[in-house]
Motif scaffolding. Sequence first.
Motif, PDB file in Angstrom:
ATOM      1  N   ASN A 212       0.843  -1.191   0.000  1.00 36.70           N
ATOM      2  CA  ASN A 212       0.000   0.000   0.000  1.00 36.70           C
ATOM      3  C   ASN A 212       0.880   1.244   0.000  1.00 36.70           C
ATOM      4  OD1 ASN A 212      -2.496  -1.407   0.159  1.00 36.70           O
ATOM      5  ND2 ASN A 212      -2.170  -1.713   2.351  1.00 36.70           N
ATOM      6  N   LEU A 213       0.475   2.237  -0.770  1.00 36.82           N
ATOM      7  CA  LEU A 213       1.231   3.482  -0.873  1.00 36.82           C
ATOM      8  C   LEU A 213       0.366   4.671  -0.467  1.00 36.82           C
ATOM      9  CD1 LEU A 213       2.914   2.956  -4.379  1.00 36.82           C
ATOM     10  CD2 LEU A 213       3.888   2.429  -2.132  1.00 36.82           C
ATOM     11  N   GLU A 214       0.924   5.524   0.356  1.00 36.03           N
ATOM     12  CA  GLU A 214       0.295   6.808   0.665  1.00 36.03           C
ATOM     13  C   GLU A 214       1.340   7.893   0.487  1.00 36.03           C
ATOM     14  OE1 GLU A 214      -1.443   9.487   4.326  1.00 36.03           O
ATOM     15  OE2 GLU A 214      -1.643   7.315   4.502  1.00 36.03           O
ATOM     16  N   VAL A 215       1.090   8.788  -0.471  1.00 32.53           N
ATOM     17  CA  VAL A 215       2.041   9.866  -0.725  1.00 32.53           C
ATOM     18  C   VAL A 215       1.845  10.966   0.314  1.00 32.53           C
ATOM     19  CG1 VAL A 215       2.163   9.354  -3.185  1.00 32.53           C
ATOM     20  CG2 VAL A 215       0.489  11.025  -2.358  1.00 32.53           C
ATOM     21  N   ASP A 216       2.783  11.887   0.363  1.00 35.61           N
ATOM     22  CA  ASP A 216       2.750  12.972   1.332  1.00 35.61           C
ATOM     23  C   ASP A 216       1.552  13.877   1.043  1.00 35.61           C
ATOM     24  OD1 ASP A 216       3.246  15.032   3.084  1.00 35.61           O
ATOM     25  OD2 ASP A 216       5.366  15.220   2.575  1.00 35.61           O
ATOM     26  N   VAL A 217       0.642  13.982   1.999  1.00 31.28           N
ATOM     27  CA  VAL A 217      -0.581  14.770   1.796  1.00 31.28           C
ATOM     28  C   VAL A 217      -0.252  16.238   1.550  1.00 31.28           C
ATOM     29  CG1 VAL A 217      -0.934  15.231   4.264  1.00 31.28           C
ATOM     30  CG2 VAL A 217      -2.895  15.239   2.698  1.00 31.28           C
ATOM     31  N   ILE A 218       0.855  16.741   2.085  1.00 31.31           N
ATOM     32  CA  ILE A 218       1.226  18.141   1.869  1.00 31.31           C
ATOM     33  C   ILE A 218       1.445  18.415   0.385  1.00 31.31           C
ATOM     34  CG2 ILE A 218       2.978  19.903   2.350  1.00 31.31           C
ATOM     35  CD1 ILE A 218       3.351  18.578   5.102  1.00 31.31           C
ATOM     36  N   ALA A 219       2.021  17.444  -0.328  1.00 32.59           N
ATOM     37  CA  ALA A 219       2.258  17.612  -1.760  1.00 32.59           C
ATOM     38  C   ALA A 219       0.937  17.761  -2.516  1.00 32.59           C
ATOM     39  CB  ALA A 219       3.047  16.421  -2.305  1.00 32.59           C
ATOM     40  N   LYS A 220      -0.083  17.015  -2.090  1.00 27.53           N
ATOM     41  CA  LYS A 220      -1.385  17.102  -2.760  1.00 27.53           C
ATOM     42  C   LYS A 220      -2.053  18.452  -2.513  1.00 27.53           C
ATOM     43  CE  LYS A 220      -2.786  13.032  -1.131  1.00 27.53           C
ATOM     44  NZ  LYS A 220      -3.646  11.838  -0.918  1.00 27.53           N
ATOM     45  N   TYR A 221      -1.933  18.959  -1.292  1.00 25.94           N
ATOM     46  CA  TYR A 221      -2.509  20.269  -0.999  1.00 25.94           C
ATOM     47  C   TYR A 221      -1.782  21.373  -1.763  1.00 25.94           C
ATOM     48  CZ  TYR A 221      -5.643  18.697   2.713  1.00 25.94           C
ATOM     49  OH  TYR A 221      -6.654  18.104   3.412  1.00 25.94           O
ATOM     50  N   VAL A 222      -0.462  21.282  -1.834  1.00 28.86           N
ATOM     51  CA  VAL A 222       0.312  22.286  -2.573  1.00 28.86           C
ATOM     52  C   VAL A 222      -0.096  22.291  -4.038  1.00 28.86           C
ATOM     53  CG1 VAL A 222       2.618  22.891  -3.404  1.00 28.86           C
ATOM     54  CG2 VAL A 222       2.270  22.309  -0.997  1.00 28.86           C
ATOM     55  N   GLU A 223      -0.258  21.093  -4.611  1.00 25.02           N
ATOM     56  CA  GLU A 223      -0.667  20.996  -6.016  1.00 25.02           C
ATOM     57  C   GLU A 223      -2.010  21.686  -6.237  1.00 25.02           C
ATOM     58  OE1 GLU A 223      -0.824  17.412  -9.193  1.00 25.02           O
ATOM     59  OE2 GLU A 223      -2.238  17.215  -7.537  1.00 25.02           O
ATOM     60  N   LYS A 224      -2.976  21.422  -5.361  1.00 26.28           N
ATOM     61  CA  LYS A 224      -4.303  22.008  -5.531  1.00 26.28           C
ATOM     62  C   LYS A 224      -4.274  23.521  -5.379  1.00 26.28           C
ATOM     63  CE  LYS A 224      -9.125  21.515  -4.161  1.00 26.28           C
ATOM     64  NZ  LYS A 224     -10.120  20.748  -3.399  1.00 26.28           N
ATOM     65  N   LEU A 225      -3.523  24.005  -4.375  1.00 24.06           N
ATOM     66  CA  LEU A 225      -3.453  25.452  -4.137  1.00 24.06           C
ATOM     67  C   LEU A 225      -2.751  26.182  -5.278  1.00 24.06           C
ATOM     68  CD1 LEU A 225      -2.627  25.385  -0.331  1.00 24.06           C
ATOM     69  CD2 LEU A 225      -4.730  26.239  -1.366  1.00 24.06           C
ATOM     70  N   THR A 226      -1.662  25.597  -5.780  1.00 21.38           N
ATOM     71  CA  THR A 226      -0.951  26.265  -6.883  1.00 21.38           C
ATOM     72  C   THR A 226      -1.778  26.248  -8.164  1.00 21.38           C
ATOM     73  OG1 THR A 226       0.251  24.200  -7.319  1.00 21.38           O
ATOM     74  CG2 THR A 226       1.360  25.839  -5.944  1.00 21.38           C
ATOM     75  N   ALA A 227      -2.541  25.173  -8.373  1.00 22.41           N
ATOM     76  CA  ALA A 227      -3.415  25.096  -9.545  1.00 22.41           C
ATOM     77  C   ALA A 227      -4.489  26.178  -9.471  1.00 22.41           C
ATOM     78  CB  ALA A 227      -4.041  23.726  -9.650  1.00 22.41           C
ATOM     79  N   ALA A 228      -5.060  26.360  -8.271  1.00 26.18           N
ATOM     80  CA  ALA A 228      -6.084  27.386  -8.090  1.00 26.18           C
ATOM     81  C   ALA A 228      -5.507  28.782  -8.298  1.00 26.18           C
ATOM     82  CB  ALA A 228      -6.695  27.273  -6.705  1.00 26.18           C
TER      83      ALA A 228
END
Length: 202
Positions: free
Chosen positions: A179-195
Motif C-alpha cells: 500500500n502506498l500513501e504519498v505525502d498529503v502536503i504535496a497534494k494540498y500544494v498541487e491544488k493550491l498552486t493550480a487554483a
Amino acid sequence: MFTGIVEELGEVVALEPRGDSARLTVRGPVVTADARHGDSIAVNGVCLTVADAEEGSFTADVMKETLDRSSLGALRPGSRVNLERAVRADQRLGGHIVQGHVDGTGEVLSREPGEHWEVVRLSLPANLARYVVEKGSIAVDGVSLTVAGVTDDSFSVSLIPTTLELTTLGRKQPGEPVNLEVDVIAKYVEKLTAATAKGAGA
C-alpha cells in the motif's frame, strides 16, 4: 492521524467477505491493550475503525473503496501486517504525517542487500509519480520512509535493520503488493498552486 512508526507486527485471524465489504480480525496485543470501540488502528497503512476488541485481537469492517484501493483484500489468515495506533497529541511525530488513506498500490520489484541494510525498489503508479520526490516522505504499508531515488515508474527506499526486523517490509518479496500513501502536503500544494494559476489566468 498516524506517524508511520509501526508498533507491532500483527497476524490476520480472519477476513470474512460480506458482499461488497469484508470484516477483518487481526491479532495484536500491543495495539489492543487500550483499544476501544471506535478507535483507529492502521493495518498496513490503512486506517480502520475498531468495531470490537477482546483478548488481544480486534475486528474492523473494510468497505469496498478500501478493498479496491488497497491490498487488504489479498490478506489471508496468518498474514503478517503492520499495526499502528492513532497518534496522541502529546506524542513525538517520529515519522511524518500519515493519514491512513491509501492512494494506491505498488509492488516490490527488487531487493539489494547491503552489509547492514537493504535497498528495495518498488513500482510507482503513474497517477502518484508527481507526488514522489527524492528525499521526500512516503508511507509503504504504513511505514514512514524516505525516498532514496525515483524514476517515472518506480522509487527506491533504504531499509535499516529495525525496519527489516519489525515490519512486513523485511519479508516482502518481488511481485508482492504494498500500500502506498504519498505525502498529503504535496497534494494540498498541487491544488493550491493550480487554483492560484487559474486565478492569475482569469
